[in-house]
Structures are given as structure tokens and as C-alpha cells.
Design a protein around this motif. Structure first.
Motif, PDB file in Angstrom:
ATOM      1  N   ALA A  61      34.180  52.261  44.290  1.00  0.00           N
ATOM      2  CA  ALA A  61      34.484  51.731  45.696  1.00  0.00           C
ATOM      3  C   ALA A  61      33.969  50.343  45.638  1.00  0.00           C
ATOM      4  N   GLY A  62      32.816  49.754  45.065  1.00  0.00           N
ATOM      5  CA  GLY A  62      32.415  48.475  44.982  1.00  0.00           C
ATOM      6  C   GLY A  62      33.179  47.578  44.325  1.00  0.00           C
ATOM      7  N   TYR A  63      33.748  47.979  43.316  1.00  0.00           N
ATOM      8  CA  TYR A  63      34.602  47.475  42.514  1.00  0.00           C
ATOM      9  C   TYR A  63      36.054  46.998  42.997  1.00  0.00           C
ATOM     10  N   GLY A  64      36.449  48.052  43.855  1.00  0.00           N
ATOM     11  CA  GLY A  64      37.829  48.104  44.753  1.00  0.00           C
ATOM     12  C   GLY A  64      37.592  46.764  45.945  1.00  0.00           C
ATOM     13  N   LEU A  65      36.309  47.004  46.445  1.00  0.00           N
ATOM     14  CA  LEU A  65      36.078  45.805  47.578  1.00  0.00           C
ATOM     15  C   LEU A  65      36.322  44.369  46.772  1.00  0.00           C
ATOM     16  N   GLY A  66      35.671  44.292  45.567  1.00  0.00           N
ATOM     17  CA  GLY A  66      35.804  43.117  45.020  1.00  0.00           C
ATOM     18  C   GLY A  66      36.890  42.663  44.532  1.00  0.00           C
ATOM     19  N   ASP A  67      38.025  43.489  44.194  1.00  0.00           N
ATOM     20  CA  ASP A  67      39.186  43.217  43.854  1.00  0.00           C
ATOM     21  C   ASP A  67      40.086  42.759  45.049  1.00  0.00           C
ATOM     22  N   VAL A  68      39.861  43.585  46.321  1.00  0.00           N
ATOM     23  CA  VAL A  68      40.405  43.054  47.410  1.00  0.00           C
ATOM     24  C   VAL A  68      40.068  41.587  47.862  1.00  0.00           C
ATOM     25  N   GLN A  69      38.688  41.522  47.748  1.00  0.00           N
ATOM     26  CA  GLN A  69      38.156  40.000  48.125  1.00  0.00           C
ATOM     27  C   GLN A  69      38.775  38.953  47.063  1.00  0.00           C
ATOM     28  N   ARG A  70      38.770  39.419  45.785  1.00  0.00           N
ATOM     29  CA  ARG A  70      39.523  38.464  44.671  1.00  0.00           C
ATOM     30  C   ARG A  70      41.081  37.953  45.201  1.00  0.00           C
ATOM     31  N   LEU A  71      41.937  39.218  45.608  1.00  0.00           N
ATOM     32  CA  LEU A  71      43.219  39.049  45.842  1.00  0.00           C
ATOM     33  C   LEU A  71      43.318  37.792  47.384  1.00  0.00           C
ATOM     34  N   ALA A 185      37.471  39.046  27.365  1.00  0.00           N
ATOM     35  CA  ALA A 185      36.453  38.706  28.172  1.00  0.00           C
ATOM     36  C   ALA A 185      36.659  38.492  29.437  1.00  0.00           C
ATOM     37  N   VAL A 186      37.987  38.087  29.903  1.00  0.00           N
ATOM     38  CA  VAL A 186      38.559  37.966  31.307  1.00  0.00           C
ATOM     39  C   VAL A 186      38.835  39.498  31.781  1.00  0.00           C
ATOM     40  N   ILE A 187      39.351  40.123  30.923  1.00  0.00           N
ATOM     41  CA  ILE A 187      39.704  41.580  31.329  1.00  0.00           C
ATOM     42  C   ILE A 187      38.511  42.382  31.755  1.00  0.00           C
ATOM     43  N   ARG A 188      37.359  42.259  30.919  1.00  0.00           N
ATOM     44  CA  ARG A 188      36.061  43.048  31.204  1.00  0.00           C
ATOM     45  C   ARG A 188      35.587  42.543  32.633  1.00  0.00           C
ATOM     46  N   ARG A 189      35.920  41.273  33.073  1.00  0.00           N
ATOM     47  CA  ARG A 189      35.208  40.901  34.346  1.00  0.00           C
ATOM     48  C   ARG A 189      36.278  41.239  35.627  1.00  0.00           C
ATOM     49  N   ARG A 190      37.411  41.859  35.241  1.00  0.00           N
ATOM     50  CA  ARG A 190      38.303  41.991  36.565  1.00  0.00           C
ATOM     51  C   ARG A 190      37.949  43.203  37.110  1.00  0.00           C
ATOM     52  N   PRO A 191      37.766  43.190  38.423  1.00  0.00           N
ATOM     53  CA  PRO A 191      37.241  44.660  39.184  1.00  0.00           C
ATOM     54  C   PRO A 191      38.000  45.692  39.052  1.00  0.00           C
ATOM     55  N   ASP A 192      39.523  45.328  38.995  1.00  0.00           N
ATOM     56  CA  ASP A 192      40.255  46.545  38.851  1.00  0.00           C
ATOM     57  C   ASP A 192      40.274  47.439  37.603  1.00  0.00           C
ATOM     58  N   GLN A 194      37.143  47.631  35.933  1.00  0.00           N
ATOM     59  CA  GLN A 194      36.118  48.254  36.290  1.00  0.00           C
ATOM     60  C   GLN A 194      35.933  49.176  37.214  1.00  0.00           C
ATOM     61  N   GLN A 195      37.069  49.348  37.973  1.00  0.00           N
ATOM     62  CA  GLN A 195      37.267  50.133  38.922  1.00  0.00           C
ATOM     63  C   GLN A 195      37.873  51.497  38.160  1.00  0.00           C
ATOM     64  N   ALA A 196      38.943  51.094  37.400  1.00  0.00           N
ATOM     65  CA  ALA A 196      39.590  52.218  36.692  1.00  0.00           C
ATOM     66  C   ALA A 196      38.438  53.032  35.868  1.00  0.00           C
ATOM     67  N   GLU A 197      37.687  52.177  35.264  1.00  0.00           N
ATOM     68  CA  GLU A 197      36.648  52.689  34.317  1.00  0.00           C
ATOM     69  C   GLU A 197      35.654  53.682  35.079  1.00  0.00           C
ATOM     70  N   ALA A 198      35.292  53.317  36.371  1.00  0.00           N
ATOM     71  CA  ALA A 198      34.322  53.903  36.842  1.00  0.00           C
ATOM     72  C   ALA A 198      34.928  55.141  37.552  1.00  0.00           C
ATOM     73  N   PHE A 199      36.385  54.974  37.898  1.00  0.00           N
ATOM     74  CA  PHE A 199      36.917  56.577  38.288  1.00  0.00           C
ATOM     75  C   PHE A 199      37.082  57.439  36.970  1.00  0.00           C
ATOM     76  N   LEU A 200      37.234  56.903  35.920  1.00  0.00           N
ATOM     77  CA  LEU A 200      37.483  57.716  34.613  1.00  0.00           C
ATOM     78  C   LEU A 200      36.009  58.422  34.371  1.00  0.00           C
ATOM     79  N   ALA A 201      34.923  57.527  34.661  1.00  0.00           N
ATOM     80  CA  ALA A 201      33.508  58.051  34.506  1.00  0.00           C
ATOM     81  C   ALA A 201      33.472  59.196  35.561  1.00  0.00           C
ATOM     82  N   ALA A 202      33.589  59.166  36.744  1.00  0.00           N
ATOM     83  CA  ALA A 202      33.433  59.996  37.788  1.00  0.00           C
ATOM     84  C   ALA A 202      34.408  61.365  37.514  1.00  0.00           C
ATOM     85  N   ASP A 203      35.580  61.230  37.170  1.00  0.00           N
ATOM     86  CA  ASP A 203      36.383  62.330  36.997  1.00  0.00           C
ATOM     87  C   ASP A 203      35.855  63.111  35.660  1.00  0.00           C
TER      88      ASP A 203
END
Length: 305
Positions: A61-71, A185-192, A194-203
Motif C-alpha cells: 500500500a505504501g509503494y502504491g501511494l509512492g507510485d501515485v505520487q510519482r505519476l 538500479a532504476v527498476i529497483r527504485r520504481r514503486p510499482d 516494489q509494490q508487485a514484489e510486496a504483493f508477491l511476498a504477501a501472497d
């Protein structure tokens, strides 16, 4: 916080008062006071997996917020450049219209003096009309861009448009040198990502939680009570008990086993989403790099023009 509360016991208090009625009833009030305790021992990780899944969902959820802020930040920047460009074009169009008004007046005077034909007057009139026709379109586009910025920054339309029309400012220019790290390195900093990775960890944690439902459950329960006629002797006699029970599923028609299969399928879907997000991010980074190189070449050619 809700998931972590599973580590702690639950305590429920109860209190009551009773009075009998009828011909042979006792007139005294009977008071009772007690507490019940339930505590689930996390033998095989039911609570632990639940906490891990909840924590990963919170991160997502935090990474999703960060991605919205980035956009939003990117859209505000791009729209501001467009709005400032429109404001400059509008000012130029109005200045051009003022010059063409003078040219039209001069053409009329020259025609009245017999120095030029009426063709020159009509050409000046047409040129002025064409320039005048561009002004409403520029005003419309400028208002639309200003209203977009107002929505993005969370305020009603009006103030941004006033700032753009009442104050003169140059078109924002990007820095001359724009650099970034290697694509990974750019990809690792992208919130989207990180969000997909967090969802994978949750599931993935949900798989462990589903499997833990198939294992024994140890639960400790207890209670403590006291009762008396009248408040004076309420705590004279206190009773209680403590019970520890172990329960194990024997047969449920395969319901819990199916839940494990469901959790594994959901995790597989999250893994596919994670891989797709990485591929899309690679596409974005590579396309942005190509666009940046092309833009730099165009800037040089436009400067020459």
C-alpha cells in the motif's frame, strides 16, 4: 497491528446482578463478577504467517501511494511546461494581432490615398482574422492545462489560471545534463516494482498460513469468577479453571487442502504480475533512454533552425 494482536491472549470481563421475584423470593441482590481468557499458542506459524502477509500488504500500500505520487509529480511537471508554452504563445499571438491591426489600418489609408489596390486591404484583413482566430483556441488550451494542474494538486480551478495569465514567466527548462543509473538500479527504485514484489511476498505468506490450518491447534482457555449475596462478601469465594486443548483436523472433505491450492495459485499469479511489471519497467527505461537521446538531437537541430 491487528495481526500481531493474535500473539496475545484475549480477556473478556463479565459482571451481573440478579434478584429473585415471587412469594418465596429472597429480597437480597446476587452479584457476580468474572473474566474469561483465551490464548492461541502459535505452534506452527498461523499467526506468524498472518503477520508477515499483513506487513507485506502494508508495504504494498505504501509503494502504491509512492507510485501515485510519482505519476502526479510527473504530470504536474509536464502540464506546467505545456501551460507555460501556451501562455507564451498566447502573448505572442496578441502582440502579433496588435501589429496586424496597425498594418490593416495602414493598408486602408494607402488604399484611400490611391497608393494600393483593395487587394492589399483584403489581404491585411484576412491575415489579421487568421491570427485573431488562434487566440480563442490558445485561451481554451491554456485554461484546460491550468484546470488539469489544479486537479492534480488538489484544488478547485481558478488560481492556477490566474497565475499563468497574470504573471510572466519563462518556459521551464530541463537541466542540461540528465543522467541515471544502469537500468536495473532504476527498476529497483520504481514503486510499482516494489509494490508487485510486496504483493508477491504477501501472497506467498498466505500459502504458509493455509498450510498451517492443516496442523494441530493449541489453545489455552481459562476463567475466574466470584459471586455473593450483597457486595460485602463478593470476593470471599473465588473460583476458576484453566484448560489447555490440542485440536487436529481429521476430515473436512478437502476444504483446507483446497485453500492451500488456491493460495498457491494466487501466489503464482502474483509472480507472473511481478515478472510482467519488471518487463514493463525495462521497456519504460529503455524507451525513455531512446527518447532522451532523440530529444537531445532535436534540441540541437531546433537551435540551428
Amino acid at each position: 497491528r491487528q495481526a500481531r494482536a493474535g500473539y496475545l491472549p484475549s480477556v473478556f470481563g463479565n459482571a451481573g446482578v440478579r434478584r429473585d421475584v415471587g412469594d418465596f423470593a429472597d429480597d437480597d441482590f446476587a452479584f457476580s463478577l468474572g473474566a474469561d481468557v483465551q490464548w492461541q499458542i502459535d505452534l506452527f506459524g498461523r499467526i506468524r504467517y498472518d503477520v508477515a502477509a499483513s506487513r507485506a500488504n502494508l508495504l504494498a500500500a505504501g509503494y502504491g501511494l509512492g507510485d501515485v505520487q510519482r505519476l502526479i509529480v510527473g504530470q504536474v511537471a509536464q502540464t506546467t511546461v505545456s501551460a507555460r508554452t501556451l501562455a507564451v504563445q498566447l502573448a505572442i499571438a496578441r502582440q502579433t494581432l496588435s501589429v496586424q491591426d496597425d498594418n490593416f489600418q495602414i493598408a486602408e489609408w494607402r488604399n484611400e490615398a490611391g497608393l494600393v489596390s483593395s487587394l492589399d486591404v483584403e489581404q491585411a484583413r484576412a491575415q489579421r482574422a487568421q491570427t485573431a482566430a488562434t487566440i480563442p483556441a490558445l485561451e481554451r488550451d491554456l485554461a484546460a492545462s491550468a484546470n488539469t494542474i489544479s486537479t492534480l494538486i488538489g484544488e478547485p480551478p481558478g488560481r492556477v489560471l490566474s497565475l499563468l495569465t497574470e504573471s510572466e514567466a519563462d518556459i521551464p527548462a530541463p537541466p542540461e545534463e540528465v543522467g541515471y543509473d544502469v537500468p536495473i538500479a532504476v527498476i529497483r527504485r520504481r514503486p510499482d516494482v516494489q509494490q508487485a514484489e510486496a504483493f508477491l511476498a504477501a501472497d506467498t505468506a498466505q500459502i504458509g498460513l493455509a498450510r498451517a490450518q492443516l496442523l494441530p491447534l493449541l489453545q489455552v482457555t481459562g476463567n475466574i469468577n466470584t459471586a455473593s449475596l450483597g457486595l460485602g462478601g463478593l470476593f470471599d469465594t473465588i473460583t476458576g479453571n484453566l484448560f489447555a486443548g490440542l485440536s487436529q483436523l481429521i476430515f473436512d472433505g478437502g476444504r483446507l487442502a483446497a485453500q492451500v491450492d488456491v493460495a498457491e495459485a494466487i501466489a503464482a499469479g502474483s509472480l507472473a504480475t511481478y515478472e510482467r511489471t519488471i518487463l514493463q519497467s525495462l521497456e519504460d527505461v529503455e524507451s525513455a533512454a531512446a527518447a532522451l537521446r532523440a530529444a537531445r538531437a532535436r534540441v540541437i537541430l531546433f537551435a540551428e533552425a
